[in-house]
Design a protein around this motif. Sequence first.
Motif, PDB file in Angstrom:
ATOM      1  N   ALA A   1       0.746  -1.254   0.007  1.00 11.55           N
ATOM      2  CA  ALA A   1       0.078   0.261  -0.176  1.00 11.55           C
ATOM      3  C   ALA A   1       0.662   1.048   0.296  1.00 11.55           C
ATOM      4  O   ALA A   1       0.557   2.194  -0.710  1.00 11.55           O
ATOM      5  CB  ALA A   1      -1.082  -0.042   1.282  1.00 11.55           C
ATOM      6  N   ALA A   2       1.849   1.181   0.856  1.00 10.18           N
ATOM      7  CA  ALA A   2       2.614   1.901   1.064  1.00 10.18           C
ATOM      8  C   ALA A   2       3.334   2.875  -0.699  1.00 10.18           C
ATOM      9  O   ALA A   2       3.841   3.942  -0.800  1.00 10.18           O
ATOM     10  CB  ALA A   2       4.067   1.808   1.957  1.00 10.18           C
ATOM     11  N   ALA A   3       4.253   1.960  -1.073  1.00  9.83           N
ATOM     12  CA  ALA A   3       4.675   1.251  -2.292  1.00  9.83           C
ATOM     13  C   ALA A   3       3.752   2.276  -3.239  1.00  9.83           C
ATOM     14  O   ALA A   3       4.130   3.115  -4.501  1.00  9.83           O
ATOM     15  CB  ALA A   3       5.209   0.468  -3.100  1.00  9.83           C
ATOM     16  N   VAL A   4       2.087   1.772  -3.027  1.00 11.54           N
ATOM     17  CA  VAL A   4       1.037   2.356  -4.446  1.00 11.54           C
ATOM     18  C   VAL A   4       1.726   4.036  -4.338  1.00 11.54           C
ATOM     19  O   VAL A   4       0.896   4.568  -5.134  1.00 11.54           O
ATOM     20  CB  VAL A   4      -0.430   1.567  -3.992  1.00 11.54           C
ATOM     21  CG1 VAL A   4      -1.133   2.175  -4.858  1.00 11.54           C
ATOM     22  CG2 VAL A   4       0.410   0.124  -4.784  1.00 11.54           C
ATOM     23  N   LEU A   5       1.645   3.842  -3.163  1.00  5.85           N
ATOM     24  CA  LEU A   5       0.395   5.753  -2.278  1.00  5.85           C
ATOM     25  C   LEU A   5       1.483   6.669  -3.373  1.00  5.85           C
ATOM     26  O   LEU A   5       1.551   7.060  -3.937  1.00  5.85           O
ATOM     27  CB  LEU A   5       0.193   4.992  -1.061  1.00  5.85           C
ATOM     28  CG  LEU A   5      -1.571   5.381  -0.794  1.00  5.85           C
ATOM     29  CD1 LEU A   5      -1.003   5.629   0.749  1.00  5.85           C
ATOM     30  CD2 LEU A   5      -2.391   5.747  -0.962  1.00  5.85           C
ATOM     31  N   LEU A   6       3.056   5.799  -3.144  1.00  9.51           N
ATOM     32  CA  LEU A   6       4.135   7.033  -2.705  1.00  9.51           C
ATOM     33  C   LEU A   6       4.663   6.686  -4.752  1.00  9.51           C
ATOM     34  O   LEU A   6       5.800   7.154  -5.288  1.00  9.51           O
ATOM     35  CB  LEU A   6       5.264   6.063  -2.134  1.00  9.51           C
ATOM     36  CG  LEU A   6       5.168   6.582  -0.586  1.00  9.51           C
ATOM     37  CD1 LEU A   6       6.611   6.035   0.481  1.00  9.51           C
ATOM     38  CD2 LEU A   6       4.894   8.156  -0.524  1.00  9.51           C
ATOM     39  N   GLY A   7       4.365   5.701  -4.730  1.00 10.24           N
ATOM     40  CA  GLY A   7       4.665   5.343  -6.744  1.00 10.24           C
ATOM     41  C   GLY A   7       5.942   5.305  -7.253  1.00 10.24           C
ATOM     42  O   GLY A   7       6.910   5.296  -7.797  1.00 10.24           O
ATOM     43  N   GLU A   8       6.548   3.939  -5.881  1.00  8.77           N
ATOM     44  CA  GLU A   8       7.079   3.138  -5.835  1.00  8.77           C
ATOM     45  C   GLU A   8       7.785   2.650  -6.904  1.00  8.77           C
ATOM     46  O   GLU A   8       6.802   1.789  -7.651  1.00  8.77           O
ATOM     47  CB  GLU A   8       7.838   2.752  -4.650  1.00  8.77           C
ATOM     48  CG  GLU A   8       7.522   3.299  -3.587  1.00  8.77           C
ATOM     49  CD  GLU A   8       9.818   3.972  -3.191  1.00  8.77           C
ATOM     50  OE1 GLU A   8      10.255   3.319  -3.676  1.00  8.77           O
ATOM     51  OE2 GLU A   8       9.553   4.969  -2.024  1.00  8.77           O
ATOM     52  N   SER A   9       8.329   2.352  -7.938  1.00  9.14           N
ATOM     53  CA  SER A   9       8.464   1.733  -8.985  1.00  9.14           C
ATOM     54  C   SER A   9       8.767  -0.315  -8.493  1.00  9.14           C
ATOM     55  O   SER A   9       8.806  -0.975  -9.637  1.00  9.14           O
ATOM     56  CB  SER A   9      10.322   1.611  -9.399  1.00  9.14           C
ATOM     57  OG  SER A   9      11.384   1.438  -8.089  1.00  9.14           O
ATOM     58  N   SER A  10       9.100  -0.077  -7.486  1.00 11.57           N
ATOM     59  CA  SER A  10       8.422  -2.161  -6.939  1.00 11.57           C
ATOM     60  C   SER A  10       7.198  -1.706  -6.456  1.00 11.57           C
ATOM     61  O   SER A  10       7.122  -3.497  -5.643  1.00 11.57           O
ATOM     62  CB  SER A  10       9.138  -2.524  -6.008  1.00 11.57           C
ATOM     63  OG  SER A  10       9.169  -1.322  -4.390  1.00 11.57           O
ATOM     64  N   ALA A  11       6.031  -1.749  -6.565  1.00 10.68           N
ATOM     65  CA  ALA A  11       5.299  -0.888  -6.630  1.00 10.68           C
ATOM     66  C   ALA A  11       4.097  -2.636  -7.312  1.00 10.68           C
ATOM     67  O   ALA A  11       3.166  -2.466  -6.458  1.00 10.68           O
ATOM     68  CB  ALA A  11       4.102  -0.133  -7.010  1.00 10.68           C
ATOM     69  N   SER A  12       4.777  -2.565  -8.482  1.00 13.98           N
ATOM     70  CA  SER A  12       3.362  -3.706  -9.144  1.00 13.98           C
ATOM     71  C   SER A  12       3.978  -5.010  -8.682  1.00 13.98           C
ATOM     72  O   SER A  12       3.668  -6.268  -8.303  1.00 13.98           O
ATOM     73  CB  SER A  12       3.993  -3.117 -10.640  1.00 13.98           C
ATOM     74  OG  SER A  12       3.338  -2.615 -10.973  1.00 13.98           O
ATOM     75  N   SER A  13       5.294  -5.651  -8.237  1.00  9.35           N
ATOM     76  CA  SER A  13       5.515  -6.366  -7.962  1.00  9.35           C
ATOM     77  C   SER A  13       5.516  -6.339  -5.891  1.00  9.35           C
ATOM     78  O   SER A  13       5.378  -7.963  -6.211  1.00  9.35           O
ATOM     79  CB  SER A  13       7.767  -6.601  -7.355  1.00  9.35           C
ATOM     80  OG  SER A  13       8.498  -5.656  -6.764  1.00  9.35           O
ATOM     81  N   ARG A  14       5.354  -5.293  -5.768  1.00 11.94           N
ATOM     82  CA  ARG A  14       4.741  -5.873  -4.195  1.00 11.94           C
ATOM     83  C   ARG A  14       3.395  -5.657  -4.222  1.00 11.94           C
ATOM     84  O   ARG A  14       3.210  -6.958  -3.533  1.00 11.94           O
ATOM     85  CB  ARG A  14       5.512  -4.495  -2.700  1.00 11.94           C
ATOM     86  CG  ARG A  14       6.387  -4.207  -3.201  1.00 11.94           C
ATOM     87  CD  ARG A  14       6.751  -2.958  -2.380  1.00 11.94           C
ATOM     88  NE  ARG A  14       8.144  -2.499  -2.252  1.00 11.94           N
ATOM     89  CZ  ARG A  14       8.412  -3.528  -0.756  1.00 11.94           C
ATOM     90  NH1 ARG A  14       8.076  -4.431  -0.595  1.00 11.94           N
ATOM     91  NH2 ARG A  14      10.203  -2.981  -0.887  1.00 11.94           N
ATOM     92  N   VAL A  15       2.700  -5.453  -5.072  1.00 16.27           N
ATOM     93  CA  VAL A  15       1.586  -5.779  -5.548  1.00 16.27           C
ATOM     94  C   VAL A  15       0.648  -7.584  -6.207  1.00 16.27           C
ATOM     95  O   VAL A  15       0.104  -8.561  -5.553  1.00 16.27           O
ATOM     96  CB  VAL A  15       0.400  -4.976  -6.147  1.00 16.27           C
ATOM     97  CG1 VAL A  15      -0.852  -5.926  -6.346  1.00 16.27           C
ATOM     98  CG2 VAL A  15       0.130  -3.532  -5.808  1.00 16.27           C
ATOM     99  N   ARG A  16       1.635  -7.940  -6.798  1.00 12.96           N
ATOM    100  CA  ARG A  16       1.499  -9.309  -7.250  1.00 12.96           C
ATOM    101  C   ARG A  16       2.333 -10.163  -5.963  1.00 12.96           C
ATOM    102  O   ARG A  16       1.780 -11.236  -5.997  1.00 12.96           O
ATOM    103  CB  ARG A  16       2.030  -9.149  -8.306  1.00 12.96           C
ATOM    104  CG  ARG A  16       2.247  -8.696  -9.837  1.00 12.96           C
ATOM    105  CD  ARG A  16       3.226  -9.114 -10.869  1.00 12.96           C
ATOM    106  NE  ARG A  16       4.353  -8.810 -10.692  1.00 12.96           N
ATOM    107  CZ  ARG A  16       5.023  -7.692 -11.256  1.00 12.96           C
ATOM    108  NH1 ARG A  16       3.806  -6.832 -11.842  1.00 12.96           N
ATOM    109  NH2 ARG A  16       6.493  -7.675 -11.057  1.00 12.96           N
TER     110      ARG A  16
END
Length: 459
Positions: free
Chosen positions: A124-139
């Motif tokens: 959730a933090a990565a998605v909100l911050l727009g981190e490049s790792s957001a997709s991998s973390r969501v997966r």
Amino acid sequence: MLPSSAHSERPEDTVPGPVAAAPGDAASPGQAHVDWLGLPEAVRERVAELAAAALGRLPVEDVPRQLRPVARFAPAKRARVGGSALLAGLRDSSRFRTAVLEWLREHRHDALDPNAEDSVAAAAAAVLLGESSASSRVRLVAKNAEETTLRAERDAALARCRRLEGELERVRAELEQALTATERARNEREEELDKLRGRLREQGVVLRRARDEAEQARAEADQAAAARAEEIETLTAQVERERQRAAAERARADRAAAEAETAKQSAREARDADEVRLSLLLDTLGGAVDGLRRELSVGQTNRRPADTVRGAGTGRRHGDRVQDPATLDRVLALPNLHVVVDGYNVTKTGYPDLTLAEQRNRLTGQLAALGARTGAEVTVVFDGAGVTSIPLAGPRGVRVLFSDPGVLADDVIRSLVGSEPTGRPILVVTSDQAVVTSVRESGAHAAPSALFLTRLGRV
């Protein structure tokens, strides 16, 4: 809850991946784009919760117009009711997303740690911050959720298998006991039958002996009667000869006549004595027959052939599932029927767009017409939670009940079914399978809400 586009996606689309930037939303270099509305449920709830917490504290100009009604809700209700709208606002409005991030950095800095141990919080933090790792973390979250679901399904299947194995063992043991009891009962019946046959043979011998003795006594009585008749005839002839021969000897003739009369009386007395002996013998024979009847209990039982039929019983049957209109009409035609209706289960199936008060009014009106036409007793139960104004009286012929605080309407329905006497026909209208199972075990019939609504439409 507000509609969510994620409900129409295929299972393989639930793992979010890079998507095109939303109109008016500039992405910074290296920033990963995700499908906000296609996030895994846990990540969606986390992001919606954080956005709902910030929404009530933001200036009005930073809040998109479509989210301003949601901002008036309590924080918990914002996340639950407006979750999809919040995610759409974060996706479509960079200003709103920036305002949420600034509020979180100031008041909930720990919620923006993309390296948190909790994978959901990190995603959730990565998605909100727009981190490049957001997709991998969501997966990763989606994969973990899928694995958790699979493990739960596997554990449930194993538990169900063990339960079925235990049930099979129990049934086998009960079958073995039943077979043993049946064999023992059969042996006992065979022994009892052999004893009865022996006693029947003995009584048969006694009966034949008594019959032979009766025949012999009857023959002896016939012989004695013949002898007495012959003697009477001889004496009568003698008296007649004496009367013709000795008119002068009337005194002697009179004496002879008196002797003849005495002989006749003796013969009659002898015949009467023989008849008495014969009657006594016949009474003795009848007593022997009655004794044999009592000994064998012949003719003195109240059982009938139908009482000896096996393979049937009088146990209480489960109520039926009413699956078609014809069966429903037959049940509604039963005398002294009590119809118990799961109110909101029916109204939310038939007319969910109306307010709850309008739903209740429409249903109770239709039930009143149904009760007047069929003569059935009608009770409708509504969940009392959240009802601020309970009507003082319902339509004529319809009992309207609201569950007390902390009590489910389902439990009220079960109590209503349990309070009825055994044998009274009861029809419970609900599509809640847990309620259907429990009321059918109590002997009530169950009809689904959709089928019952078709019947109400014809009233």
